[in-house]
Design an enzyme around this catalytic site. Structure first.
Site, PDB file in Angstrom:
ATOM      1  N   HIS A   1       0.813  -1.222   0.000  1.00  0.00           N
ATOM      2  CA  HIS A   1       0.000   0.000   0.000  1.00  0.00           C
ATOM      3  C   HIS A   1       0.852   1.280   0.000  1.00  0.00           C
ATOM      4  CE1 HIS A   1      -3.665   2.060  -0.109  1.00  0.00           C
ATOM      5  NE2 HIS A   1      -4.356   1.392   0.797  1.00  0.00           N
TER       6      HIS A   1
ATOM      7  N   ASP B   1      -2.447   1.789  -4.743  1.00  0.00           N
ATOM      8  CA  ASP B   1      -3.691   2.121  -4.044  1.00  0.00           C
ATOM      9  C   ASP B   1      -4.761   1.075  -4.382  1.00  0.00           C
ATOM     10  OD1 ASP B   1      -4.844   2.906  -6.532  1.00  0.00           O
ATOM     11  OD2 ASP B   1      -3.822   4.826  -6.343  1.00  0.00           O
TER      12      ASP B   1
END
Ligand code: CAO
Length: 262
Positions: free
Chosen positions: A232, A236
């Site tokens: 992450h 995204d």
């Protein structure tokens, strides 16, 4: 104080415990301590490093009904050419085709998180359960290979893995990974990213389940769940979801996949 229900009167739990002697059974075996070595040692190192990655999870189901039918036919043709064709080469090729649209998922991050390298080759790693344990060889340059060529590579890697003879060239430079835990069982998993890669998918068992078709009719569908994990820091959720949608679309509509095959 807690009370145990009794027909006539209640007896405090503490008094019951005092009255009954502890059951002591003889220990039949002996504890055994072994050094951590071989594949397990590598697993300790890689997985400890992976712990520093903030994993993002994304899950979906894929309807493989069309692909199951098509694979039956392709399997027969492949056998005639001396190659065992499972679903894995098709999952791998579809992943490579989707990576072409979402190259960030085929990237690597340096240890200080200052640079991201978009990899030109799609070297797709596959988690392999071998007699010695988990290992992750990769099929190199999937973007330029046919499904049959990937199957041939997979056959080679599986034979080497089963014989404990995978070499460092087959084990290094992977850029993206898939883990088909469904060959053993289970529907969902939470795969751990293999650093410096940034994404991995775990595939569940293909199951025949009731689903509604486009016209609202109840049908028997071949359903497989996919569980993606992505880093992450650089990926995204929306990118992961779009990549997954593309991969799923190719597998659910093999004719679309064939049209785009290079
Ligand atoms: N669900 C149901 N059946 C499946 C399946 C799935 N998701 N994926 C494959 N199959 C089928 C295959 O098609 C094959 O059937 P056929 O004989 O009819 O073709 C059968 O299961 C056995 O497949 P296989 O294991 O020989 O070959 P594969 O290419 O599908 O998988 C490999 C290769 C290396 C991915 C697999 O052997 C393996 O090791 N899986 C475990 C991975 C693992 O341990 N992951 C966890 C990592 S984290 O610790």
């Amino acid at each position: 104080e807690q009370f145990v229900p009794n027909k006539s009167k209640s007896t405090p739990v503490s008094r019951v415990a005092e009255q009954s002697p502890a059951i002591v059974r003889p220990v039949l075996g002996k504890d055994r301590t072994e050094p951590i070595k071989g594949i397990t040692k590598t697993m300790v190192k890689v997985m400890s490093e992976a712990l520093t990655i903030p994993h993002f999870g994304y899950y979906d189901e894929v309807d493989l009904s069309n692909l199951v039918q098509l694979r039956k036919e392709m399997k027969y043709v492949a056998e005639k050419r001396g190659i065992k064709l499972s679903y894995m080469p098709i999952f791998i090729k579809a992943a490579s085709m989707a990576l072409t649209d979402f190259p960030v998922l085929n990237s690597s991050l340096d240890s200080k998180c200052q640079h991201i390298t978009y990899k030109a080759s799609h070297n797709i790693g596959l988690a392999m359960d071998t007699p010695e344990g988990l290992t992750v060889p990769n099929v190199k340059n999937v973007q330029s290979l046919s499904v049959l060529e990937i199957a041939g590579e997979l056959n080679r890697l599986q034979s080497l893995g089963n014989a404990g003879k995978l070499g460092s060239s087959d084990l290094s430079n992977g850029t993206f990974s898939l883990s088909n835990i469904g060959t053993i069982g289970g529907t969902y998993a939470r795969p751990i990213i293999h650093p410096p890669q940034v994404a991995i998918g775990a595939l569940g068992k293909i199951q025949v389940l009731p689903r509604y078709d486009y016209h609202g009719n109840l049908i028997k569908a071949h359903i497989m769940n996919v569980s993606w994990s992505a880093d992450h820091r650089v990926i995204d959720g929306a990118t992961m979801a779009r990549f997954s949608n593309k991969w799923k679309e190719l597998l659910e509509n093999p004719s679309k996949m064939i049209l785009d095959l290079k």
